[in-house]
Design a protein around this motif. Sequence first.
Motif, PDB file in Angstrom:
ATOM      1  N   ALA A 183      22.672  37.733  48.543  1.00  0.00           N
ATOM      2  CA  ALA A 183      22.157  37.187  47.285  1.00  0.00           C
ATOM      3  C   ALA A 183      20.742  37.681  47.057  1.00  0.00           C
ATOM      4  O   ALA A 183      20.046  38.085  47.994  1.00  0.00           O
ATOM      5  N   GLY A 184      20.326  37.644  45.807  1.00  0.00           N
ATOM      6  CA  GLY A 184      18.934  37.918  45.508  1.00  0.00           C
ATOM      7  C   GLY A 184      18.056  36.860  46.145  1.00  0.00           C
ATOM      8  O   GLY A 184      18.444  35.683  46.216  1.00  0.00           O
ATOM      9  N   MET A 185      16.889  37.250  46.618  1.00  0.00           N
ATOM     10  CA  MET A 185      15.983  36.285  47.249  1.00  0.00           C
ATOM     11  C   MET A 185      15.235  35.510  46.167  1.00  0.00           C
ATOM     12  O   MET A 185      14.064  35.754  45.873  1.00  0.00           O
ATOM     13  N   ASP A 215      17.263  41.102  48.435  1.00  0.00           N
ATOM     14  CA  ASP A 215      15.820  41.163  48.224  1.00  0.00           C
ATOM     15  C   ASP A 215      15.474  40.453  46.923  1.00  0.00           C
ATOM     16  O   ASP A 215      16.362  40.154  46.114  1.00  0.00           O
ATOM     17  N   GLY A 216      14.212  40.178  46.721  1.00  0.00           N
ATOM     18  CA  GLY A 216      13.803  39.499  45.506  1.00  0.00           C
ATOM     19  C   GLY A 216      12.404  38.936  45.623  1.00  0.00           C
ATOM     20  O   GLY A 216      11.806  38.936  46.706  1.00  0.00           O
ATOM     21  N   ILE A 221       8.216  33.811  50.287  1.00  0.00           N
ATOM     22  CA  ILE A 221       8.193  32.361  50.494  1.00  0.00           C
ATOM     23  C   ILE A 221       9.087  31.983  51.667  1.00  0.00           C
ATOM     24  O   ILE A 221       8.690  31.203  52.547  1.00  0.00           O
ATOM     25  N   PHE A 222      10.276  32.564  51.701  1.00  0.00           N
ATOM     26  CA  PHE A 222      11.228  32.243  52.768  1.00  0.00           C
ATOM     27  C   PHE A 222      10.763  32.806  54.110  1.00  0.00           C
ATOM     28  O   PHE A 222      10.931  32.162  55.157  1.00  0.00           O
ATOM     29  N   GLU A 223      10.172  33.981  54.081  1.00  0.00           N
ATOM     30  CA  GLU A 223       9.651  34.556  55.327  1.00  0.00           C
ATOM     31  C   GLU A 223       8.508  33.709  55.884  1.00  0.00           C
ATOM     32  O   GLU A 223       8.379  33.563  57.108  1.00  0.00           O
ATOM     33  N   THR A 224       7.705  33.143  55.000  1.00  0.00           N
ATOM     34  CA  THR A 224       6.614  32.271  55.440  1.00  0.00           C
ATOM     35  C   THR A 224       7.165  31.042  56.147  1.00  0.00           C
ATOM     36  O   THR A 224       6.622  30.592  57.170  1.00  0.00           O
TER      37      THR A 224
END
Length: 374
Positions: A183-185, A215-216, A221-224
């Motif tokens: 999915a798009g991030m 990716d997106g 935000i999610f990586e943080t």
Amino acid sequence: MRILHITNHVQKIGNGIVNVAVDLACLQTKKSLDVAVASAGGEYETLLANYGISHFKLDQSRTPVNMIKAAWRYREIIKEFQPDIVHAHMMTGVVLAGILKNSGQYSLVSTVHNEFQRSAVLMGLADRVIAVSHAVGDSMIRRGIPAKKLRVVANGTLNSPRHRKIQDYQPLPLHHPAITTVAGMYSRKGIGELIEAFNLIAKDFPKAHLYLVGDGPDRVIFETIINSKIFRDKGLHQRIHFEGFQPEPQRYMLSTDIFVLASHCESFGLVLTEAREAGCAIVASDVDGIPETLDHRQAGILVPPKNSQKLANALAQLLSDTKQLQKWKFRAKQNLERFSAVRVNEETLNVYHELTRQYNLVRIIEPRELVIGK
């Protein structure tokens, strides 16, 4: 019949709207129809050329100066190609083709892919409005689109001319059990809820890994979140994998145990049909067109959107019961014929023929009238 498809671009970036438009264009040429595509361009130009499809450059960037240029360019395209049908797949194309329709003798068709966008109501400028699911059709009627204009053509991209058959892909060596989303991030895709659901079950299923394919703009935000102290102390940063955009997501799906689509809103969920074809057990949000894509709970488990706990419960249920997991993998692969790109094309052509029937009748009747006149 001469058909012009309008889309923002033809880039190979996993955009479902672009993928459907490219599929239709390619399959329509196989019916010996004259087909062209107008867009800002992209990697699929090569595929289109291989199918003998003309590509016209049309930059639809929404700035005042560029829209004036786009209108001028669109007039040139219509004059050169002279289509019978213009099929617009995105809002800007519908507006251009609708406003400038007097400059060309064609019928206008639009496809509503993202009805949750406010601008989707502008798709009603077309003579026929194709909804990609019954849920989308119902929504568009509630928003004022006349029912007589609407036609439901359920989405489907299986056996697409864009890629190989599923059996020709080599599965990737993922950690198992593998939980995957493609999915798009974006937050609206439920990535945050999926990460939290994995956090809730991680301790009970220490071998499970989560793969986020896509990716997106919200990826940072999610990586943080994943790199926060709480997640690192649990070792989850080593079990949650950001894979980025992948041109062949089928390789992930073929090696996936549970596929998740946790979207907050989703007109259809094309990726679910591909996950079904790959034989994944599926957990997805009970929202919009997703239940239709999963045969109304026959091919996957539905959970409320924006609810990490219910999502975690569904994942735990499958991970703790091998028989249940295998049952849902089997059920996912049933009744897939209706998701073929060929079926979508046939039903789309039927919509075109509704609009061109009067034109075709005139062509048939005229020679007979000449004979009678003699």
